[in-house]
Design a protein around this motif. Structure first.
Motif, PDB file in Angstrom:
ATOM      1  N   ALA A  86       0.868  11.521  -3.039  1.00  8.16           N
ATOM      2  CA  ALA A  86       1.466  12.125  -4.090  1.00  8.16           C
ATOM      3  C   ALA A  86       1.367  11.107  -5.329  1.00  8.16           C
ATOM      4  CB  ALA A  86       3.004  12.609  -4.065  1.00  8.16           C
ATOM      5  N   ASP A  87       1.380  11.533  -6.587  1.00  2.93           N
ATOM      6  CA  ASP A  87       1.294  10.796  -7.823  1.00  2.93           C
ATOM      7  C   ASP A  87       2.691  10.620  -8.152  1.00  2.93           C
ATOM      8  OD1 ASP A  87       0.904   9.030  -9.924  1.00  2.93           O
ATOM      9  OD2 ASP A  87      -0.519  10.227 -10.770  1.00  2.93           O
ATOM     10  N   PRO A  88       3.376   9.493  -8.453  1.00  4.07           N
ATOM     11  CA  PRO A  88       4.576   9.403  -8.910  1.00  4.07           C
ATOM     12  C   PRO A  88       4.877   9.734 -10.192  1.00  4.07           C
ATOM     13  CG  PRO A  88       3.895   7.178  -8.458  1.00  4.07           C
ATOM     14  CD  PRO A  88       2.918   7.903  -7.849  1.00  4.07           C
ATOM     15  N   ARG A  89       3.655   9.591 -11.052  1.00  2.99           N
ATOM     16  CA  ARG A  89       3.725   9.804 -12.430  1.00  2.99           C
ATOM     17  C   ARG A  89       3.426  11.302 -12.911  1.00  2.99           C
ATOM     18  NH1 ARG A  89       6.351   5.533 -14.304  1.00  2.99           N
ATOM     19  NH2 ARG A  89       5.342   3.599 -13.573  1.00  2.99           N
ATOM     20  N   ALA A  90       3.044  12.142 -11.856  1.00  2.00           N
ATOM     21  CA  ALA A  90       2.616  13.429 -12.066  1.00  2.00           C
ATOM     22  C   ALA A  90       3.886  14.310 -12.091  1.00  2.00           C
ATOM     23  CB  ALA A  90       1.387  13.931 -10.984  1.00  2.00           C
ATOM     24  N   CYS A  91       4.444  14.870 -13.180  1.00  2.00           N
ATOM     25  CA  CYS A  91       5.498  15.488 -13.086  1.00  2.00           C
ATOM     26  C   CYS A  91       5.638  17.029 -13.606  1.00  2.00           C
ATOM     27  CB  CYS A  91       6.725  14.855 -13.788  1.00  2.00           C
ATOM     28  SG  CYS A  91       6.858  12.965 -13.605  1.00  2.00           S
ATOM     29  N   ASP A  92       6.323  17.746 -13.479  1.00  4.70           N
ATOM     30  CA  ASP A  92       6.304  19.397 -13.787  1.00  4.70           C
ATOM     31  C   ASP A  92       7.485  19.564 -13.811  1.00  4.70           C
ATOM     32  OD1 ASP A  92       6.033  21.708 -14.554  1.00  4.70           O
ATOM     33  OD2 ASP A  92       4.822  22.502 -12.872  1.00  4.70           O
ATOM     34  N   LEU A  93       8.170  19.864 -15.054  1.00  5.01           N
ATOM     35  CA  LEU A  93       9.877  20.173 -15.240  1.00  5.01           C
ATOM     36  C   LEU A  93      10.115  21.375 -14.875  1.00  5.01           C
ATOM     37  CD1 LEU A  93      10.342  19.150 -19.095  1.00  5.01           C
ATOM     38  CD2 LEU A  93      11.300  17.997 -17.265  1.00  5.01           C
TER      39      LEU A  93
ATOM     40  N   ASN B 169       8.040   8.405  -5.673  1.00  6.92           N
ATOM     41  CA  ASN B 169       8.715   7.477  -6.480  1.00  6.92           C
ATOM     42  C   ASN B 169       9.731   6.260  -5.712  1.00  6.92           C
ATOM     43  OD1 ASN B 169       9.142   8.125  -9.616  1.00  6.92           O
ATOM     44  ND2 ASN B 169       8.496  10.072  -8.710  1.00  6.92           N
ATOM     45  N   VAL B 170      10.348   6.790  -4.485  1.00  8.93           N
ATOM     46  CA  VAL B 170      11.100   6.014  -3.901  1.00  8.93           C
ATOM     47  C   VAL B 170      10.194   4.991  -3.186  1.00  8.93           C
ATOM     48  CG1 VAL B 170      12.493   5.814  -1.501  1.00  8.93           C
ATOM     49  CG2 VAL B 170      12.853   7.744  -3.529  1.00  8.93           C
ATOM     50  N   VAL B 171       9.013   5.510  -2.454  1.00  7.29           N
ATOM     51  CA  VAL B 171       8.222   4.733  -2.037  1.00  7.29           C
ATOM     52  C   VAL B 171       7.666   3.620  -2.967  1.00  7.29           C
ATOM     53  CG1 VAL B 171       5.570   4.390  -1.197  1.00  7.29           C
ATOM     54  CG2 VAL B 171       7.296   6.115  -0.217  1.00  7.29           C
ATOM     55  N   HIS B 172       7.039   3.999  -4.249  1.00  6.63           N
ATOM     56  CA  HIS B 172       6.569   3.063  -5.014  1.00  6.63           C
ATOM     57  C   HIS B 172       7.767   2.051  -5.934  1.00  6.63           C
ATOM     58  CE1 HIS B 172       2.879   5.549  -5.117  1.00  6.63           C
ATOM     59  NE2 HIS B 172       2.474   4.393  -5.969  1.00  6.63           N
TER      60      HIS B 172
ATOM     61  N   VAL C 264       0.760  -1.125   0.105  1.00  6.85           N
ATOM     62  CA  VAL C 264      -0.113   0.078   0.014  1.00  6.85           C
ATOM     63  C   VAL C 264       0.875   1.202  -0.049  1.00  6.85           C
ATOM     64  CG1 VAL C 264      -2.156  -0.979   0.797  1.00  6.85           C
ATOM     65  CG2 VAL C 264      -0.229  -0.318   2.576  1.00  6.85           C
ATOM     66  N   PRO C 265       1.524   1.532  -1.241  1.00  7.81           N
ATOM     67  CA  PRO C 265       2.387   2.752  -1.166  1.00  7.81           C
ATOM     68  C   PRO C 265       1.451   3.911  -0.970  1.00  7.81           C
ATOM     69  CG  PRO C 265       2.075   1.989  -3.541  1.00  7.81           C
ATOM     70  CD  PRO C 265       1.563   0.673  -2.299  1.00  7.81           C
ATOM     71  N   GLN C 266       0.289   4.120  -0.904  1.00  9.23           N
ATOM     72  CA  GLN C 266      -0.490   5.271  -0.925  1.00  9.23           C
ATOM     73  C   GLN C 266      -0.199   5.682   0.443  1.00  9.23           C
ATOM     74  OE1 GLN C 266      -1.536   2.613  -2.302  1.00  9.23           O
ATOM     75  NE2 GLN C 266      -2.051   2.929  -4.403  1.00  9.23           N
ATOM     76  N   LEU C 267      -0.136   4.975   1.495  1.00 11.06           N
ATOM     77  CA  LEU C 267      -0.067   5.179   3.015  1.00 11.06           C
ATOM     78  C   LEU C 267       1.324   5.955   3.122  1.00 11.06           C
ATOM     79  CD1 LEU C 267      -1.110   2.069   4.762  1.00 11.06           C
ATOM     80  CD2 LEU C 267      -2.575   3.986   4.294  1.00 11.06           C
ATOM     81  N   PHE C 268       2.281   5.925   2.270  1.00 10.45           N
ATOM     82  CA  PHE C 268       3.553   6.470   2.842  1.00 10.45           C
ATOM     83  C   PHE C 268       3.964   7.587   1.513  1.00 10.45           C
ATOM     84  CE2 PHE C 268       3.769   2.094   3.968  1.00 10.45           C
ATOM     85  CZ  PHE C 268       3.987   2.392   5.427  1.00 10.45           C
TER      86      PHE C 268
END
Length: 323
Positions: free
Chosen positions: A75-82, A107-110, A67-71
């Motif tokens: 945040a969404d690991p795929r939602a990026c903003d340069l 990203n680290v959690v997932h 359950v990575p959402q708990l940690f």
């Protein structure tokens, strides 16, 4: 009544007695010995702080993988903003941002899921190969032992990382995501194929030591088949060192997966992996050291947790450590 009929009758009586709770003396002695070993080991583990530290860390990372959402703090690991590329850690984003402007904590959690999945899957294959080959080699001996031991020596000639690297380089691609040439399944199988030999040697040596015991001779005299003797009488008494090895090996294989991925032959993007994160942050280590620091720290803690548990198990299951 012939000798064979008497032997069959005695074997049937033992089987019936076992089913009704009146087990044979040899089975009673074996089971009581096993129960005493595990109860004493659990008593030692409860008093060992390293075991509890490793167990808590392992539980934490397993929950992180499930359950990575708990940690990830939502945040969404795929939602990026340069615009946030390489931004340093802050109160709102504890691990900062990666090169593409993605939340680095997420990203680290997932990344825990792929690492633990590969480690567990690989060690299961290692156990299956090691236990089966080691039990057959140790029990039957002779030519069978010689052939299987030489096969293990051939695999020993190639180091784990080098053998897996070569296999992943030349391995065929498939349409199945989990077992394609760079998927988690392929990486796990490559690591297992070059990592089962130590488990085989452990099981083989334990089987050789146990198969000459009196209770094994009694079971053989009562007409028990080779398969029954191996499964019911020998392997339960040979499992302790294999359990220790398994716990430590999960950590070793997780580190090996990160190494292969860092070298460019393991998981590939868009997969999320600690090895990929370390590889991508390598060029920015001076300007954004957090890109290497955080995945390396989590990877180190994960490997250390399994190794601490393995060391604690080894100490608890070795009677000489309790003397």
């Amino acid at each position: 009544m012939t000798d064979q009929q008497q032997m069959d009758l005695r074997h049937d009586e033992v089987e019936a007695g076992t089913q009704t709770g009146l087990a044979s003396p040899s089975v009673d002695v074996t089971e009581s010995r096993q129960n005493s070993l595990w109860s004493d080991a659990w008593g030692e583990l409860k008093r060992n702080p390293l075991f509890w530290i490793g167990a808590v860390l392992c539980l934490l990372f397993v929950l992180m993988a499930i359950v990575p959402q708990l940690f990830a703090r939502g945040a969404d690991p795929r939602a990026c903003d340069l615009a946030n590329s390489k931004a340093l850690p802050s109160a709102d984003h504890w691990f900062g941002y990666d090169v593409q402007g993605c939340d680095y904590l997420a990203n680290v959690v997932h990344g825990a899921r792929n690492s633990l999945l590969i480690g567990v899957f690989a060690v299961v294959v290692v156990l299956v190969l090691g236990v089966v080959v080691g039990a057959v080699a140790g029990y039957f001996g002779g030519v069978t032992d010689g052939v299987l031991s030489r096969i293990a020596d051939i695999f020993y000639a190639l180091p784990l990382i080098l053998g897996a690297l070569v296999l992943l380089r030349v391995g065929p691609a498939t349409d199945i995501p989990i077992i394609n040439s760079r998927g988690p399944g392929a990486v796990a199988l490559a690591l297992a194929l070059f990592g089962w030999m130590t488990a085989m040697r452990l099981v083989r040596s334990q089987v050789i030591a146990v198969k000459s015991s009196d209770y094994v001779a009694a079971a053989r005299a009562m007409g028990a088949s080779n398969g029954r003797i191996l499964v019911r009488h020998i392997l339960p008494n040979a499992v302790a060192p294999v359990l220790v090895y398994t716990t430590i090996t999960i950590g070793v294989l997780i580190a090996a997966e990160a190494t292969l991925t860092f070298l460019g032959v393991g998981l590939q993007r868009p997969a999320i992996s600690w090895g990929l994160q370390i590889a991508m942050g390598e060029d920015s280590i001076r300007s954004a050291p957090h890109l290497v620091l955080f995945p390396s720290l989590v990877l180190t803690l994960t490997v250390m947790a399994f190794i601490m548990m393995g060391d604690a198990l080894r100490d608890a299951l070795d009677p000489r450590q309790r003397a």
